[in-house]
Design an enzyme around this catalytic site. Structure first.
Site, PDB file in Angstrom:
ATOM      1  N   PHE A 234       0.950  -1.088  -0.440  1.00  0.00           N
ATOM      2  CA  PHE A 234       0.547  -0.152  -0.474  1.00  0.00           C
ATOM      3  C   PHE A 234       0.921   0.978   0.106  1.00  0.00           C
ATOM      4  O   PHE A 234       2.297   1.228   1.217  1.00  0.00           O
ATOM      5  CB  PHE A 234      -0.841   0.563   1.408  1.00  0.00           C
TER       6      PHE A 234
ATOM      7  N   ASP B  62       1.432  -5.318   7.982  1.00  0.00           N
ATOM      8  CA  ASP B  62      -0.047  -4.783   8.039  1.00  0.00           C
ATOM      9  C   ASP B  62      -1.252  -5.803   7.576  1.00  0.00           C
ATOM     10  O   ASP B  62      -1.446  -6.791   6.821  1.00  0.00           O
ATOM     11  CB  ASP B  62      -0.243  -4.085   6.810  1.00  0.00           C
TER      12      ASP B  62
ATOM     13  N   TYR C  42     -11.237   0.056  10.476  1.00  0.00           N
ATOM     14  CA  TYR C  42     -12.861  -0.043   9.446  1.00  0.00           C
ATOM     15  C   TYR C  42     -12.716  -0.252   8.671  1.00  0.00           C
ATOM     16  O   TYR C  42     -14.186  -0.125   7.477  1.00  0.00           O
ATOM     17  CB  TYR C  42     -13.000   1.601   8.601  1.00  0.00           C
ATOM     18  N   LYS C  43     -12.523  -1.597   8.429  1.00  0.00           N
ATOM     19  CA  LYS C  43     -12.268  -2.610   6.906  1.00  0.00           C
ATOM     20  C   LYS C  43     -13.491  -3.630   7.584  1.00  0.00           C
ATOM     21  O   LYS C  43     -14.479  -3.605   8.040  1.00  0.00           O
ATOM     22  CB  LYS C  43     -10.989  -2.994   6.285  1.00  0.00           C
TER      23      LYS C  43
ATOM     24  N   ARG D  54     -12.642  -4.239  -7.698  1.00  0.00           N
ATOM     25  CA  ARG D  54     -11.828  -5.107  -6.568  1.00  0.00           C
ATOM     26  C   ARG D  54     -13.562  -5.121  -5.809  1.00  0.00           C
ATOM     27  O   ARG D  54     -13.916  -4.284  -5.730  1.00  0.00           O
ATOM     28  CB  ARG D  54     -10.989  -3.637  -5.822  1.00  0.00           C
TER      29      ARG D  54
HETATM   30  C1  LIG Z   1      -2.680  -2.106   3.362  1.00  0.00           C
HETATM   31  C2  LIG Z   1      -3.240  -0.960   4.367  1.00  0.00           C
HETATM   32  N1  LIG Z   1      -2.118  -0.050   5.138  1.00  0.00           N
HETATM   33  C3  LIG Z   1      -2.454   0.722   5.443  1.00  0.00           C
HETATM   34  C4  LIG Z   1      -3.440   1.221   5.039  1.00  0.00           C
HETATM   35  C5  LIG Z   1      -3.437   3.528   5.459  1.00  0.00           C
HETATM   36  O1  LIG Z   1      -4.567   2.478   6.643  1.00  0.00           O
HETATM   37  P1  LIG Z   1      -4.707   4.204   7.454  1.00  0.00           P
HETATM   38  O2  LIG Z   1      -5.368   6.007   5.981  1.00  0.00           O
HETATM   39  O3  LIG Z   1      -5.554   3.802   8.491  1.00  0.00           O
HETATM   40  O4  LIG Z   1      -3.634   5.251   7.718  1.00  0.00           O
HETATM   41  C6  LIG Z   1      -4.268   0.940   4.129  1.00  0.00           C
HETATM   42  C7  LIG Z   1      -5.674   1.855   3.988  1.00  0.00           C
HETATM   43  O5  LIG Z   1      -6.792   1.272   3.148  1.00  0.00           O
HETATM   44  C8  LIG Z   1      -4.288  -0.350   3.965  1.00  0.00           C
HETATM   45  O6  LIG Z   1      -5.132  -0.464   2.852  1.00  0.00           O
END
Ligand SMILES: Cc1ncc(COP(=O)(O)O)c(C=O)c1O
Length: 412
Positions: free
Chosen positions: A128, A197, A222-223, A371
């Site tokens: 990400f 992660d 939140y997911k 997705r």
């Molecule tokens: C794999 C992954 N890591 C990190 C994040 C970032 O999360 P945040 O915006 O809550 O810091 C996301 C957000 O969708 C994500 O999908």
């Protein structure tokens, strides 16, 4: 199997599914097929009342006393313990705090500091974007070098200069799940620490952080945990690191004696040292209530339902979607798949918009990915068939090429 037959089969699968009634723990709009729980989880039915209580009774009536009387102060640990049970960690190894990005920063710095003398951080090349940016920033601050690698080729990138390896358990774009146990073992064999992660796995897959020997982990509220927009995230640190880890963000709530208001930082013992500032109580209590949706369920049960949904989708995709210009990106093997299926399509953005106009919500990821997230607590097998039918109809009618999709929305 034609789609009418598939619908009968899906109805049968839903009827036989021991988790089918868990959907009743959520408030979803009638008629909507929601396949974006991997971005923003659905609203748990208990959450509005919990938030109402937090606002009106706790904040409104008890005001500042709530930090004690309603146990707000310990909520990051209390809710962290509930998440710990979903990801195979001990109750005292997880705390809710900050965002995933901020927790990743803390975890990467803490992990790198535990391996002094090693100057390379290894990170998944397709991670990400925030994870990539943060790794680069940590490397810059600590004078390290970042090596971006393909996790499938992790072995060749490990040597005695590597301090930390940072990976996502499930790739946000392709939906590929990585072998946490094997990779963590290889990382440890090289003398490095593993930081995972869990944004796209916690709450949908069986995650065994302690059994895999994971050092640090972070993830979103939140997911698949359904904590609501901007819900606080969590950080996990294995107990063996608690005495020696040092967070780079030593806030007062992570101090050993926060109310002594001392001028010098001394970390709280244990995972509390990963706390930084005041927790967002309304969001945290929303997340706590949302986690109630997992009550009485085991993660293998949840995973079985997730696999059943994605397997049905993949079977139908091969039969009905490939001929319409879609290419399946997500691995077919169960062990290699998260709870989403990603499809490549040249008009992916238009496909997602046209689908939403038909009441099927998925999302688009640059440059050409559709997705579809199959949140196992509330997506039904019949939703899978409905989604496939609309995907076919969208492309057959050319709705994906409608000019109204030329200008993209801010959030895709
Ligand atoms: C794999 C992954 N890591 C990190 C994040 C970032 O999360 P945040 O915006 O809550 O810091 C996301 C957000 O969708 C994500 O999908």
């Amino acid at each position: 199997m034609d789609l009418t037959e598939a619908l009968h089969r899906a109805e049968q699968l839903d009827a036989e599914d021991p988790l089918a009634r868990v959907r009743e723990r959520f408030s979803l709009p009638d008629g909507l097929v929601y396949l974006d729980g991997n971005s923003l989880g659905a609203l748990g039915s208990s959450v509005p009342a919990a938030v109402g209580d937090a606002v009106q009774r706790q904040w409104g009536q008890s005001l500042v006393a709530s930090w004690n009387t309603h146990d707000w102060w310990d909520a990051p640990r209390r809710v962290g313990a509930r998440i710990a049970r979903l990801v195979g960690a001990a109750d005292d190894e997880v705390v809710v705090a900050d965002s995933t990005s901020v927790n990743l920063f803390k975890a990467l710095v803490a992990a790198a500091r535990l391996r002094p003398g090693r100057a390379t951080m290894v990170i998944e090349a397709g991670n990400f974007p925030a994870d990539l940016y943060i790794a680069d920033s940590v490397a810059d601050l600590l004078g390290l070098t970042v090596r971006r690698v393909d996790p499938l080729d992790i072995g060749s990138s490990l040597d005695d200069d590597v301090c930390v390896v940072s990976l996502s358990h499930v790739d946000y774009r392709t939906g590929r799940a990585y072998d946490m146990a094997a990779i963590t073992r290889a990382v440890h064999d090289a003398g490095a620490l593993a930081v995972w992660d869990l944004a796209h796995s916690a709450g949908a897959l069986v995650v065994e952080l302690d059994d895999c020997g994971v050092d640090f982990a972070v993830g979103c509220g939140y997911k698949y945990l359904n904590g609501g927009p901007g819900a606080p995230a969590y950080a996990m640190a294995a107990r063996r690191h608690h005495a020696t880890m040092r967070s780079p963000l030593p806030g007062w709530t992570g101090h050993a004696r926060p109310f002594a208001m001392e001028g010098t930082y001394e970390p709280a013992p244990g995972i509390d040292a990963m706390r930084c500032g005041t927790p967002p109580m309304l969001s945290l209590l929303a997340l706590e209530s949302a986690l109630g949706a997992f009550d009485g369920l085991t993660m293998p049960q949840v995973r079985a339902r997730s696999l059943s949904l994605t397997t049905l989708f993949l079977d139908l995709a091969e039969e009905h979607l490939v001929a319409h210009g879609f290419e399946v990106v997500t691995p077919r093997r169960d062990a290699e798949r998260g709870s989403q299926v990603s499809l490549n399509h040249p008009d992916a953005y238009g496909v997602v918009q046209a689908l939403a106009a038909r009441g099927v919500v998925a999302d688009f990821r640059h440059p050409d990915i559709v997705r579809l997230g199959f949140a196992p607590l509330y997506v039904r097998h019949t939703d899978v068939v409905t989604a496939v039918r609309h995907l076919v109809e969208v492309v057959e009618a050319g709705e994906d090429r409608d000019e109204q999709w030329v200008v993209r929305a801010t959030v895709t």
